[in-house]
Design an enzyme around this catalytic site. Sequence first.
Site, PDB file in Angstrom:
ATOM      1  N   LYS A  25       0.839  -1.202   0.000  1.00 49.50           N
ATOM      2  CA  LYS A  25       0.000   0.000   0.000  1.00 49.50           C
ATOM      3  C   LYS A  25       0.881   1.263   0.000  1.00 49.50           C
ATOM      4  O   LYS A  25       2.088   1.179   0.167  1.00 49.50           O
ATOM      5  CB  LYS A  25      -0.956  -0.030   1.199  1.00 49.50           C
ATOM      6  CG  LYS A  25      -1.842  -1.294   1.242  1.00 49.50           C
ATOM      7  CD  LYS A  25      -2.731  -1.407   0.038  1.00 49.50           C
ATOM      8  CE  LYS A  25      -3.661  -2.551  -0.129  1.00 49.50           C
ATOM      9  NZ  LYS A  25      -3.724  -3.761   0.559  1.00 49.50           N
TER      10      LYS A  25
HETATM   11  C1  LIG Z   1      -4.937  -4.676   0.866  1.00 47.91           C
HETATM   12  C2  LIG Z   1      -6.390  -4.705   0.740  1.00 47.91           C
HETATM   13  C3  LIG Z   1      -7.213  -5.242   1.737  1.00 47.91           C
HETATM   14  C4  LIG Z   1      -6.715  -5.993   2.929  1.00 47.91           C
HETATM   15  O1  LIG Z   1      -5.722  -5.399   3.660  1.00 47.91           O
HETATM   16  P1  LIG Z   1      -4.760  -6.317   4.536  1.00 47.91           P
HETATM   17  O2  LIG Z   1      -4.031  -5.299   5.347  1.00 47.91           O
HETATM   18  O3  LIG Z   1      -3.889  -7.057   3.584  1.00 47.91           O
HETATM   19  O4  LIG Z   1      -5.594  -7.202   5.360  1.00 47.91           O
HETATM   20  C5  LIG Z   1      -8.578  -5.172   1.573  1.00 47.91           C
HETATM   21  N1  LIG Z   1      -9.134  -4.613   0.492  1.00 47.91           N
HETATM   22  C6  LIG Z   1      -8.387  -4.090  -0.483  1.00 47.91           C
HETATM   23  C7  LIG Z   1      -9.060  -3.455  -1.650  1.00 47.91           C
HETATM   24  C8  LIG Z   1      -6.994  -4.138  -0.413  1.00 47.91           C
HETATM   25  O5  LIG Z   1      -6.268  -3.647  -1.410  1.00 47.91           O
END
Ligand SMILES: *Cc1c(COP(=O)(O)O)cnc(C)c1O
Length: 383
Positions: A187
Amino acid sequence: MNTSDQPFLPFTRPTLDEQTIAEVGDVLRSGWITSGPQVQAFEAELSQLFGGRPVRTFNSGTATMEIALRIAGIGPGDEVITTPLSWVATSNTILEVGAKPVFVDIDPVTRNIDLSRVAAAITPATRAIMPVYLAGLPVDMDHLYDIAKRHRLRVIEDAAQAIGSQWGGKRIGAFGDFVSFSFHPNKNITSIEGGALVLNNDDEARLAEKYRLQGVSRSGMDGMEVDVLGGKFNLTDVAACVGRAQLKRLDEFNARRAELARRYFDGLAGGDALACGVQLPPADFANTNWHMFQIMLPLERLSLDRAGFMLQLKERGIGSGVHYPAIHLFKLYRALGFRDGMFPHAERAGRAILTLPLFPAMSDADVERVCLAVNAICLKYKK
Ligand SMILES: *Cc1c(COP(=O)(O)O)cnc(C)c1O
């Protein structure tokens, strides 16, 4: 195999500076390494970012969304409207609380849930809408909250990819209902693993604290009570320390991402890829945090499939990713009755979408190299 003379370029990579690594060392030596002062400071800084709204952190974005659903009281018998084009975590959390995901197809241009189709999916059991801001591009937030208000639905924004994104000059997270972020290393900012939920009031924040740690609330010197079933979803101070250091660089990271995205649009303009039918993402520089730069391959006009395209990129030393296959076609979801043909736009995107490299430490020359490769592959394999 990378047969180019250049080092391999991954599709993403976190930027962690030496100061962050030193600060992590300080936390490790401090005598308190799990949830403590770093988590509190991280939550206060996030709250400031989101206009003073309450924020609580968790050990993943997935946990964050699951807890938002629980705070909203959503469970068995309830329906939640969401998109089939997301990381499977989105709809998995709906199943996890015992509710039913109701998919609505995407808009093929924005690749987000098509809000004009949401009303038709609302039933007496619908309790919430869970939109996803794919690649950091928000949905039309006025339209979203208009639907929610009109039908008295909660909104749990899966803004996992959208930290730093905006809508009409307002920061995503600074308004709305529940807003969930992820700090997974892919992210725009990371806490290694982690997530944060923006809430509406202190009562919700207190409930979030219970759900993230065994339902426990404490009082006085020795008082402890458990009145809801919570789990184990707290963020560590080591993770929060990384998150705080990253948060300081959020604007800088996102500005660099936008610059690289502009170079992609310039580098691909008028080239063989576009001539062959490659579709670019919306050039929304006002709102997007450029979490990803995703193209849509014109598979019907190429003599190779997406895997073949990715292999060609790999041979040129370039990584790429798939975000994402359509969720409703996974076995777990087929077993719930979902079928091919139900959400044609999401299905097409699930087959043809391709994430090109985009991360703050990339050079301008890296983007140029990717554009040249994409154009060359399109030219070579055009039918
Ligand atoms: C990364 C992501 C998640 C989940 O996040 P985690 O921290 O990996 O549990 C959920 N929804 C979307 C759209 C994502 O990109």
